[in-house]
Design an enzyme around this catalytic site. Structure first.
Site, PDB file in Angstrom:
ATOM      1  CB  CYS A 110      -0.916   0.005   1.219  1.00 36.52           C
ATOM      2  SG  CYS A 110      -0.028  -0.049   2.805  1.00 36.52           S
TER       3      CYS A 110
ATOM      4  CD  GLU B  62      -5.523  -4.658   3.146  1.00 36.67           C
ATOM      5  OE1 GLU B  62      -5.537  -4.091   4.253  1.00 36.67           O
ATOM      6  OE2 GLU B  62      -4.471  -5.014   2.569  1.00 36.67           O
TER       7      GLU B  62
ATOM      8  NE  ARG C  90      -5.560  -2.397   9.131  1.00 37.09           N
ATOM      9  CZ  ARG C  90      -4.312  -2.091   9.453  1.00 37.09           C
ATOM     10  NH1 ARG C  90      -4.061  -1.390  10.546  1.00 37.09           N
ATOM     11  NH2 ARG C  90      -3.301  -2.484   8.699  1.00 37.09           N
TER      12      ARG C  90
ATOM     13  NE  ARG D 200      -5.063  -0.667   5.478  1.00 38.82           N
ATOM     14  CZ  ARG D 200      -4.766   0.382   6.244  1.00 38.82           C
ATOM     15  NH1 ARG D 200      -5.607   1.401   6.293  1.00 38.82           N
ATOM     16  NH2 ARG D 200      -3.658   0.425   6.934  1.00 38.82           N
TER      17      ARG D 200
END
Length: 456
Positions: A102, A140, A184, A186
């Protein structure tokens, strides 16, 4: 109170222990790309999946992955090695999964996108999807991949996946909504091969009804019953509610955390001049600098040093020796050829090594990261609900008495939904880094459960 479903789910994650898949029925197969330490693998195996191969290049992550999974797997499972060198995958793959690196899409990674070698890994992912045609995939990444600054890159990824023969959709899921007290966000990209009937019937899972508080997850902290008082927002924010308040910061309640920063303000922001002996005059000087350092007329930065001349315009009868005293107290510093600024000028660094302290009754902790945080948790309840003395009482009762603790790697594991049996890296910092990079286990569990209804 937890719902019955949530209680069962939490117990599942605690109790599940991997066993040889030869003793249970395999419902589907999967390949674990960017395997890390196994955040995808745990929930997929809980749902009856069999891993046919895994790809990871980080040596320390591989050690943890193999220690937890490979000893009980059959010899047919393949260590695929470096993703960029994979040419063939096993036959009949149901799911291809992975947390694609990421960093190229995050601020911490300097937003280089496809210019970053890690960003180019998406091309290898797309190549494997196109060449091996799994029934479906789950990828992800950070929320930043979907933001306007990365629009062209994100659309290119989606278009290429669709061109490979897949119906593709995506959604941003928050770990908080699936039983974890962690804020969080994502993005999860789902693709279903168009050979699957009714492929477009897939829908993302709905948030669970309830989620635990921090004190229900993290050991070593206590909590008394707290009835939170409601306030007129004008009282808490003096008539101006900050636009930057997030999902977990209500406008009519006191914050559940305290931020340590000299460059921000608010009813739970603690400044260095709150923690050491300073005069009312010194506090006033600091507050004036705080309110003016971000004004564009003084510079283009998000916080500019201010010259003595500017400060004398802002502060009546300011003497240079007053600033020198604040320098000696390590509140101010001089920036060569620019002026005066605060010593504690980075939010991430906090003050005295503390960035935030969360209270036990908080719904969430901030996002865990691979680079680590300076976030702490109060080890006892703090029940004050008087907005006039809230901050001062916290400083006296929690901060000065050191009734707070840092997060351990095991705390990280709990906040990511990893079960108690999971063996972490021996080195504490290495374990935290790996868990900060990992995917939240319950999110993948519920997402995959929804997906399997379509592809099986």
């Amino acid at each position: 109170m937890k719902t019955h479903e949530n209680h069962q789910q939490l117990e599942l994650f605690k109790a599940f222990k991997p066993i040889s898949l030869t003793f249970c029925q395999t419902k589907f197969t999967f390949i674990d790309l960017f395997a890390g330490i196994g955040g995808f693998r745990i929930p997929l195996e809980q749902l009856g999946g069999k891993c046919l191969g895994y790809s990871e290049i980080d040596t320390e992550a591989i050690k943890v992955y193999q220690k937890n999974f490979i000893s009980y797997c059959n010899s047919e499972e393949i260590n695929l090695g470096d993703l960029t060198r994979i040419t063939n995958l096993p036959d009949k793959i149901d799911l291809l999964v992975g947390g694609v690196p990421c960093q190229p899409w995050s601020i911490a990674g300097k937003l280089k996108g496809f210019e970053d070698p890690r960003g180019k890994l998406w091309f290898d992912v797309i190549r494997l999807v196109k060449n091996h045609q799994p029934k479906a995939f789950i990828f992800e990444n950070v929320k930043g991949l979907t933001e306007p600054r990365n629009k062209v890159s994100f659309e290119s990824i989606i278009n290429q996946l669709e061109a490979s023969g897949y119906w593709v959709t995506y959604a941003i899921l928050n770990s908080y909504d699936f039983g974890l007290p962690q804020d969080r966000d994502r993005v999860f990209i789902i693709g279903i091969n168009k050979i699957i009937e009714n492929y477009a019937n897939f829908s993302f899972p709905k948030p669970l009804a309830n989620t635990p508080k921090l004190y229900q997850i993290i050991p070593g902290i206590s909590q008394q019953k707290l009835n939170k008082k409601k306030f007129d927002p004008d009282i808490l924010f003096e008539g101006k509610i900050p636009v930057s308040r997030g999902r977990f910061q209500k406008i009519d309640e006191l914050n559940d955390f305290f931020m340590f920063s000299d460059i921000r303000d608010g009813h739970t922001t603690i400044h260095s001049w709150d923690l050491i002996r300073t005069t009312e005059r010194e506090k006033k000087i600091c507050q004036i600098i705080l309110r003016n350092r971000r004004k564009k007329k003084y510079g283009d930065k998000d916080g500019n040093p201010l010259t003595l001349e500017i400060l004398r315009e802002l502060i009546t009868n300011l003497q240079e020796n007053e600033l020198e005293k604040l320098i000696k107290k390590k509140i101010l510093k001089t920036v060569k050829d620019q002026g005066y600024d605060f010593v504690n000028s980075k939010i991430s660094s906090g003050i005295n090594g503390v960035s935030k302290i969360f209270l036990p009754h908080s719904d969430v902790l901030a996002t865990l990261t691979a680079t680590g945080t300076r976030d702490y948790i109060a080890t006892q309840s703090f029940t004050c609900q008087d907005h006039k003395i809230y901050k001062e009482n916290f400083i006296q009762e929690i901060y000065f008495k050191k009734k707070y603790k840092p997060l351990s790697s095991r705390d990280y594991a709990k906040l990511q939904g990893f079960p108690d049996w999971f063996i972490l890296a021996d080195n504490e910092n290495t374990a935290k880094k790996q868990l900060g990079n990992a995917v939240s286990v319950p999110v993948v569990y519920h997402l995959t459960k929804s997906l399997l209804k379509t592809i099986l």
